[in-house]
Design a protein around this motif. Structure first.
Motif, PDB file in Angstrom:
ATOM      1  N   GLY A   1       0.895  -1.230   0.133  1.00  0.00           N
ATOM      2  CA  GLY A   1       0.126  -0.124   0.066  1.00  0.00           C
ATOM      3  C   GLY A   1       0.626   1.411  -0.080  1.00  0.00           C
ATOM      4  O   GLY A   1       0.378   2.433  -0.514  1.00  0.00           O
ATOM      5  N   GLY A   2       2.099   1.475   0.556  1.00  0.00           N
ATOM      6  CA  GLY A   2       3.072   2.359   0.446  1.00  0.00           C
ATOM      7  C   GLY A   2       3.430   2.705  -0.773  1.00  0.00           C
ATOM      8  O   GLY A   2       3.477   3.548  -1.169  1.00  0.00           O
TER       9      GLY A   2
ATOM     10  N   LEU B   1       4.866   3.943   4.319  1.00  0.00           N
ATOM     11  CA  LEU B   1       5.709   3.244   5.386  1.00  0.00           C
ATOM     12  C   LEU B   1       6.372   1.865   4.584  1.00  0.00           C
ATOM     13  O   LEU B   1       5.358   1.221   4.356  1.00  0.00           O
ATOM     14  CB  LEU B   1       4.879   2.691   6.472  1.00  0.00           C
ATOM     15  CG  LEU B   1       4.372   4.033   7.448  1.00  0.00           C
ATOM     16  CD1 LEU B   1       3.261   3.635   8.332  1.00  0.00           C
ATOM     17  CD2 LEU B   1       5.580   4.276   8.246  1.00  0.00           C
ATOM     18  N   SER B   2       7.615   1.719   4.615  1.00  0.00           N
ATOM     19  CA  SER B   2       7.994   0.531   4.054  1.00  0.00           C
ATOM     20  C   SER B   2       7.745   0.213   2.687  1.00  0.00           C
ATOM     21  O   SER B   2       7.268  -0.954   2.404  1.00  0.00           O
ATOM     22  CB  SER B   2       8.014  -0.569   4.826  1.00  0.00           C
ATOM     23  OG  SER B   2       8.387  -0.444   6.280  1.00  0.00           O
ATOM     24  N   PRO B   3       7.565   1.243   1.673  1.00  0.00           N
ATOM     25  CA  PRO B   3       6.814   0.977   0.444  1.00  0.00           C
ATOM     26  C   PRO B   3       7.643  -0.263  -0.484  1.00  0.00           C
ATOM     27  O   PRO B   3       8.746  -0.170  -0.561  1.00  0.00           O
ATOM     28  CB  PRO B   3       7.253   2.223  -0.386  1.00  0.00           C
ATOM     29  CG  PRO B   3       8.162   2.814   0.342  1.00  0.00           C
ATOM     30  CD  PRO B   3       8.198   2.604   1.785  1.00  0.00           C
TER      31      PRO B   3
ATOM     32  N   ALA C   1       3.228  17.014  -0.603  1.00  0.00           N
ATOM     33  CA  ALA C   1       3.928  16.743   0.568  1.00  0.00           C
ATOM     34  C   ALA C   1       4.352  15.169   0.748  1.00  0.00           C
ATOM     35  O   ALA C   1       3.201  14.653   0.689  1.00  0.00           O
ATOM     36  CB  ALA C   1       3.325  17.520   1.767  1.00  0.00           C
ATOM     37  N   VAL C   2       5.631  14.752   0.721  1.00  0.00           N
ATOM     38  CA  VAL C   2       5.752  13.329   0.610  1.00  0.00           C
ATOM     39  C   VAL C   2       6.604  13.015   1.875  1.00  0.00           C
ATOM     40  O   VAL C   2       7.621  13.823   2.263  1.00  0.00           O
ATOM     41  CB  VAL C   2       6.688  12.999  -0.555  1.00  0.00           C
ATOM     42  CG1 VAL C   2       6.916  11.490  -0.722  1.00  0.00           C
ATOM     43  CG2 VAL C   2       5.865  13.449  -1.686  1.00  0.00           C
ATOM     44  N   ARG C   3       6.291  11.729   2.607  1.00  0.00           N
ATOM     45  CA  ARG C   3       7.104  11.331   3.592  1.00  0.00           C
ATOM     46  C   ARG C   3       7.229  10.062   3.419  1.00  0.00           C
ATOM     47  O   ARG C   3       6.368   8.978   3.196  1.00  0.00           O
ATOM     48  CB  ARG C   3       6.426  11.636   5.078  1.00  0.00           C
ATOM     49  CG  ARG C   3       7.273  10.916   5.920  1.00  0.00           C
ATOM     50  CD  ARG C   3       7.124  11.379   7.567  1.00  0.00           C
ATOM     51  NE  ARG C   3       7.984  11.011   8.363  1.00  0.00           N
ATOM     52  CZ  ARG C   3       8.225  11.210   9.554  1.00  0.00           C
ATOM     53  NH1 ARG C   3       8.033  12.392   9.946  1.00  0.00           N
ATOM     54  NH2 ARG C   3       9.267  10.358  10.446  1.00  0.00           N
ATOM     55  N   ILE C   4       8.388   9.296   3.321  1.00  0.00           N
ATOM     56  CA  ILE C   4       9.124   7.986   3.288  1.00  0.00           C
ATOM     57  C   ILE C   4       9.877   7.518   4.486  1.00  0.00           C
ATOM     58  O   ILE C   4      10.762   8.067   4.546  1.00  0.00           O
ATOM     59  CB  ILE C   4       9.503   7.845   1.793  1.00  0.00           C
ATOM     60  CG1 ILE C   4       8.771   8.284   0.625  1.00  0.00           C
ATOM     61  CG2 ILE C   4       9.853   6.211   1.674  1.00  0.00           C
ATOM     62  CD1 ILE C   4       9.292   8.073  -0.711  1.00  0.00           C
ATOM     63  N   ASP C   5       9.357   6.455   5.053  1.00  0.00           N
ATOM     64  CA  ASP C   5       9.940   5.860   6.003  1.00  0.00           C
ATOM     65  C   ASP C   5      10.287   4.516   5.814  1.00  0.00           C
ATOM     66  O   ASP C   5       9.429   3.723   5.312  1.00  0.00           O
ATOM     67  CB  ASP C   5       9.493   6.259   7.393  1.00  0.00           C
ATOM     68  CG  ASP C   5       9.465   7.666   7.977  1.00  0.00           C
ATOM     69  OD1 ASP C   5      10.620   8.002   8.417  1.00  0.00           O
ATOM     70  OD2 ASP C   5       8.505   8.252   8.049  1.00  0.00           O
TER      71      ASP C   5
ATOM     72  N   ALA D   1      14.844  -1.158   1.880  1.00  0.00           N
ATOM     73  CA  ALA D   1      15.175  -0.045   2.496  1.00  0.00           C
ATOM     74  C   ALA D   1      16.057   0.650   1.404  1.00  0.00           C
ATOM     75  O   ALA D   1      16.079   2.058   1.507  1.00  0.00           O
ATOM     76  CB  ALA D   1      16.260  -0.355   3.699  1.00  0.00           C
ATOM     77  N   GLU D   2      16.863  -0.010   1.035  1.00  0.00           N
ATOM     78  CA  GLU D   2      17.904   0.858  -0.301  1.00  0.00           C
ATOM     79  C   GLU D   2      16.898   1.583  -1.197  1.00  0.00           C
ATOM     80  O   GLU D   2      17.281   2.774  -1.401  1.00  0.00           O
ATOM     81  CB  GLU D   2      18.750  -0.123  -0.781  1.00  0.00           C
ATOM     82  CG  GLU D   2      19.715   0.644  -1.670  1.00  0.00           C
ATOM     83  CD  GLU D   2      20.995  -0.605  -2.229  1.00  0.00           C
ATOM     84  OE1 GLU D   2      21.498   0.088  -3.212  1.00  0.00           O
ATOM     85  OE2 GLU D   2      20.875  -1.392  -2.070  1.00  0.00           O
TER      86      GLU D   2
END
Length: 300
Positions: free
Chosen positions: A178-179, A207-209, A245-249, A257-258
């Motif tokens: 879903g990310g 989150l963790s796309p 606005a974008v946030r990726i964690d 992760a990479e």
């Protein structure tokens, strides 16, 4: 039995130490698989998020016949505690991960209580809207004709507006599959912000796309073929994220992760890499930051 000399013991100890260091380096560099498992055992993936001990708000669930999904689709609208289901709040669409459905955000993450906690801590009030995107279609149009993007745009957003929610400035939030889907939606629907400026995405949290750079590395079934993979890329589409606005964690021990960090850098997005793996515990830990981020954006 002959005892070991002091020199032999020293040599043995040095060899063991070197072997141990080499083993750690191999794990950390990915040469040896299982780093996330080892880090979890050693407590190096960070604590799991704990669902806040606050009351949940109202949840209104239902179904609709979706032309885009070619099936009956379930959905839920989640309100913060203290707000009625008739409240005219801004909304964030929530896209579930692989194998999930519209109930996963509450059942797996406790997002209803996280929403209440966010509002009680000062975030402007907003609603969350979850919907069935299919267990493994990765939120993009498939060769068999199923199109979750059409469903979101032409069916779900109008449904939310008819319920009285404010869709003029909406957001998207997703984890794992879903990310990726939330990011892809923004990348491919930049035209919507021009054609229908009164109804547009202004923020996305991932989150963790589930991101891959090569088709050969993808999960089987995530894409129809290499062409579908290329057409459904989010890399190289920076213009599609303009004015959003974008946030990726992502957790450092997450297999994505990479790629997640590469996309974050490409877009100049907020977020980063933290201790964590591809787990619900990590997503729960990061939910407060994402809900705060999205709440501020969608309320203007």
């Amino acid at each position: 039995m002959r005892s070991l000399s002091r020199r032999t013991l020293i040599r043995t100890g040095v060899a063991a130490a070197v072997t141990g260091v080499a083993g750690v380096v191999a794990l950390e560099t990915g040469v040896v698989p299982g780093r996330a498992r080892v880090h979890d055992v050693l407590g190096l993936t960070g604590p799991d998020g704990v669902v806040p001990d606050v009351p949940a708000g109202p949840v209104e669930s239902g179904t609709f016949e979706s032309f885009g999904r070619r099936t009956t689709v379930g959905y839920s609208v989640i309100y913060p505690h203290g707000y009625a289901p008739t409240a005219e709040l801004p909304v964030v669409m929530v896209l579930h991960g692989r194998g999930g459905d519209h109930t996963s955000a509450i059942n797996d993450l406790g997002i209803d209580r996280y929403l209440t906690a966010a509002v009680q801590s000062g975030t402007p009030p907003f609603a969350l809207a979850t919907v069935d995107g299919g267990p493994d279609n990765y939120w993009h149009r498939r060769g068999a004709g199923e199109d979750p993007g059409f469903m979101l745009d032409q069916e779900f957003l109008p449904l939310l507006a008819n319920r009285g929610l404010n869709t003029e400035r909406y957001g998207l939030l997703g984890w794992s599959m879903g990310g990726y889907g939330a990011l892809l939606w923004v990348a491919l629907h930049y035209w919507q912000r021009r054609v229908r400026p009164a109804t547009r995405a202004v923020a996305v949290g991932a989150l963790s796309p589930a991101l891959w750079r090569r088709f050969e590395d993808t999960t089987p079934g995530a894409f129809d073929d290499a062409g579908d993979f290329e057409n459904s890329q989010v890399f190289g589409r920076r213009s599609g994220f303009r004015d959003v606005a974008v946030r990726i964690d992502c957790g450092r021990d997450d297999p994505f992760a990479e790629a997640a960090d590469e996309l974050r850098a490409e877009l100049g997005a907020a977020g980063g890499l933290q201790l964590g793996a591809h787990t619900a515990g990590y997503w729960r830990r990061m939910l407060p930051d994402h809900l705060r981020f999205l709440g501020v954006q969608v309320t203007g």
